[in-house]
Design a protein around this motif. Sequence first.
Motif, PDB file in Angstrom:
ATOM      1  N   LEU A   1      46.372  39.957  26.812  1.00 29.32           N
ATOM      2  CA  LEU A   1      47.829  40.091  26.769  1.00 29.32           C
ATOM      3  C   LEU A   1      48.553  38.766  26.534  1.00 29.32           C
ATOM      4  N   LYS A   2      48.145  37.719  27.221  1.00 26.73           N
ATOM      5  CA  LYS A   2      48.747  36.381  27.069  1.00 26.73           C
ATOM      6  C   LYS A   2      50.270  36.384  27.246  1.00 26.73           C
ATOM      7  N   ALA A   3      50.748  36.914  28.360  1.00 23.28           N
ATOM      8  CA  ALA A   3      52.184  36.888  28.681  1.00 23.28           C
ATOM      9  C   ALA A   3      52.513  35.591  29.425  1.00 23.28           C
ATOM     10  N   PRO A   4      53.788  35.182  29.426  1.00 25.09           N
ATOM     11  CA  PRO A   4      54.127  33.914  30.086  1.00 25.09           C
ATOM     12  C   PRO A   4      54.139  33.968  31.618  1.00 25.09           C
ATOM     13  N   HIS A   5      54.390  35.153  32.210  1.00 25.36           N
ATOM     14  CA  HIS A   5      54.499  35.247  33.664  1.00 25.36           C
ATOM     15  C   HIS A   5      53.824  36.522  34.177  1.00 25.36           C
ATOM     16  N   TYR A   6      53.029  36.357  35.237  1.00 21.54           N
ATOM     17  CA  TYR A   6      52.365  37.491  35.878  1.00 21.54           C
ATOM     18  C   TYR A   6      52.584  37.411  37.389  1.00 21.54           C
ATOM     19  N   ILE A   7      52.741  38.555  38.022  1.00 20.79           N
ATOM     20  CA  ILE A   7      52.658  38.643  39.480  1.00 20.79           C
ATOM     21  C   ILE A   7      51.546  39.646  39.761  1.00 20.79           C
ATOM     22  N   ILE A   8      50.560  39.207  40.552  1.00 27.23           N
ATOM     23  CA  ILE A   8      49.384  40.022  40.864  1.00 27.23           C
ATOM     24  C   ILE A   8      49.353  40.194  42.377  1.00 27.23           C
ATOM     25  N   GLY A   9      49.370  41.437  42.835  1.00 23.68           N
ATOM     26  CA  GLY A   9      49.399  41.640  44.274  1.00 23.68           C
ATOM     27  C   GLY A   9      48.759  42.920  44.722  1.00 23.68           C
ATOM     28  N   GLY A  10      48.499  42.986  46.013  1.00 27.53           N
ATOM     29  CA  GLY A  10      47.943  44.200  46.594  1.00 27.53           C
ATOM     30  C   GLY A  10      46.939  43.904  47.683  1.00 27.53           C
ATOM     31  N   ASP A  11      46.076  44.882  47.932  1.00 29.54           N
ATOM     32  CA  ASP A  11      45.001  44.778  48.921  1.00 29.54           C
ATOM     33  C   ASP A  11      43.740  44.363  48.166  1.00 29.54           C
ATOM     34  N   PHE A  12      43.355  43.100  48.309  1.00 34.00           N
ATOM     35  CA  PHE A  12      42.189  42.582  47.580  1.00 34.00           C
ATOM     36  C   PHE A  12      40.884  42.841  48.324  1.00 34.00           C
ATOM     37  N   ASN A  13      40.966  43.306  49.558  1.00 38.90           N
ATOM     38  CA  ASN A  13      39.799  43.645  50.370  1.00 38.90           C
ATOM     39  C   ASN A  13      38.810  42.498  50.527  1.00 38.90           C
ATOM     40  N   THR A  14      39.311  41.283  50.501  1.00 40.27           N
ATOM     41  CA  THR A  14      38.494  40.104  50.806  1.00 40.27           C
ATOM     42  C   THR A  14      39.419  38.948  51.148  1.00 40.27           C
TER      43      THR A  14
ATOM     44  N   THR B   1      30.709  44.655  46.755  1.00 32.02           N
ATOM     45  CA  THR B   1      30.735  43.395  46.005  1.00 32.02           C
ATOM     46  C   THR B   1      30.677  43.634  44.503  1.00 32.02           C
ATOM     47  N   ASP B   2      29.782  44.514  44.051  1.00 30.50           N
ATOM     48  CA  ASP B   2      29.632  44.777  42.609  1.00 30.50           C
ATOM     49  C   ASP B   2      30.902  45.363  42.005  1.00 30.50           C
ATOM     50  N   LYS B   3      31.520  46.309  42.715  1.00 29.39           N
ATOM     51  CA  LYS B   3      32.746  46.927  42.198  1.00 29.39           C
ATOM     52  C   LYS B   3      33.898  45.931  42.184  1.00 29.39           C
ATOM     53  N   LYS B   4      33.953  45.065  43.213  1.00 24.17           N
ATOM     54  CA  LYS B   4      34.999  44.034  43.227  1.00 24.17           C
ATOM     55  C   LYS B   4      34.860  43.133  42.009  1.00 24.17           C
ATOM     56  N   LYS B   5      33.629  42.687  41.747  1.00 24.06           N
ATOM     57  CA  LYS B   5      33.381  41.794  40.612  1.00 24.06           C
ATOM     58  C   LYS B   5      33.766  42.480  39.297  1.00 24.06           C
ATOM     59  N   ALA B   6      33.500  43.778  39.198  1.00 22.74           N
ATOM     60  CA  ALA B   6      33.858  44.539  37.989  1.00 22.74           C
ATOM     61  C   ALA B   6      35.376  44.591  37.818  1.00 22.74           C
ATOM     62  N   VAL B   7      36.121  44.781  38.916  1.00 28.53           N
ATOM     63  CA  VAL B   7      37.586  44.825  38.855  1.00 28.53           C
ATOM     64  C   VAL B   7      38.133  43.459  38.444  1.00 28.53           C
ATOM     65  N   TRP B   8      37.605  42.369  39.034  1.00 32.72           N
ATOM     66  CA  TRP B   8      38.057  41.020  38.650  1.00 32.72           C
ATOM     67  C   TRP B   8      37.813  40.800  37.157  1.00 32.72           C
ATOM     68  N   SER B   9      36.686  41.283  36.662  1.00 31.03           N
ATOM     69  CA  SER B   9      36.356  41.141  35.234  1.00 31.03           C
ATOM     70  C   SER B   9      37.326  41.946  34.354  1.00 31.03           C
ATOM     71  N   GLU B  10      37.634  43.184  34.758  1.00 28.70           N
ATOM     72  CA  GLU B  10      38.587  44.003  34.002  1.00 28.70           C
ATOM     73  C   GLU B  10      39.956  43.318  33.916  1.00 28.70           C
ATOM     74  N   ILE B  11      40.412  42.787  35.050  1.00 37.16           N
ATOM     75  CA  ILE B  11      41.715  42.109  35.061  1.00 37.16           C
ATOM     76  C   ILE B  11      41.664  40.842  34.212  1.00 37.16           C
ATOM     77  N   ASN B  12      40.532  40.121  34.252  1.00 37.39           N
ATOM     78  CA  ASN B  12      40.365  38.936  33.398  1.00 37.39           C
ATOM     79  C   ASN B  12      40.548  39.291  31.930  1.00 37.39           C
ATOM     80  N   HIS B  13      39.924  40.374  31.485  1.00 37.47           N
ATOM     81  CA  HIS B  13      40.041  40.804  30.082  1.00 37.47           C
ATOM     82  C   HIS B  13      41.493  41.136  29.743  1.00 37.47           C
ATOM     83  N   PHE B  14      42.174  41.805  30.676  1.00 33.66           N
ATOM     84  CA  PHE B  14      43.578  42.148  30.464  1.00 33.66           C
ATOM     85  C   PHE B  14      44.425  40.881  30.319  1.00 33.66           C
ATOM     86  N   LEU B  15      44.223  39.904  31.224  1.00 33.55           N
ATOM     87  CA  LEU B  15      44.978  38.652  31.180  1.00 33.55           C
ATOM     88  C   LEU B  15      44.714  37.889  29.887  1.00 33.55           C
ATOM     89  N   THR B  16      43.466  37.900  29.447  1.00 27.78           N
ATOM     90  CA  THR B  16      43.088  37.188  28.220  1.00 27.78           C
ATOM     91  C   THR B  16      43.682  37.857  26.988  1.00 27.78           C
TER      92      THR B  16
END
Length: 195
Positions: free
Chosen positions: A75-88, A58-73
């Motif tokens: 970069l501010k691109a118009p279009h993103y596709i996010i995919g993979g094995d989210f393990n939840t 759970t802790d590592k998942k939350k850390a990954v979601w936070s890292e991706i949040n920072h990246f999204l904030t």
Amino acid sequence: MEATESIGVSGRLALLWKKNTITYTGYVKMHHWMAGKIKAINRDTEFIIINVYGPITTDKKKAVWSEINHFLTDLKAPHYIIGGDFNTILHQSEKIGGAKIMRQSQKDFIEWVDNNYLLEIKTDKSSHTWNNRRSGFSNISEILDRFFFKGDLISFQVEMKASILPWSRSDHFPVLLELIGEVKTIGRPFKFENM
């Protein structure tokens, strides 16, 4: 092909595409996710792709979601596709077998999806993408692998199709995302009749 190093005995992240169809510019390579820009050759289609391999804890998942949040904030691109094995899973209906408890990691995942206004690209079959390969009452199946879109669908103008491929030796079914041509808009004006 673009890939990360393997994580212990687990696999690694890899992004594959048809030759001579796109250019890829890598931005970030972390243990559990990688991101880059995809530009279609001979078309205006361009987007950021984020490939995810969700951690187990759970802790590592939350850390990954936070890292991706920072990246999204940042970069501010118009279009993103996010995919993979989210393990939840997102909803209890995405699980067959095992305990029917909403875990903290599921709550964190739902919050992350909602806060980022992610639109799920549904698969052609409503099948589970992971199975523990046990039989009887011990069998558990879940939807762990998926794709999301973030951005303005109208300006993206590309049809997206996710398909679950046949099972191989893994405990996951591969999920294929296809971007099919440009969406044709119909030139029919909107009409309103006052009644």
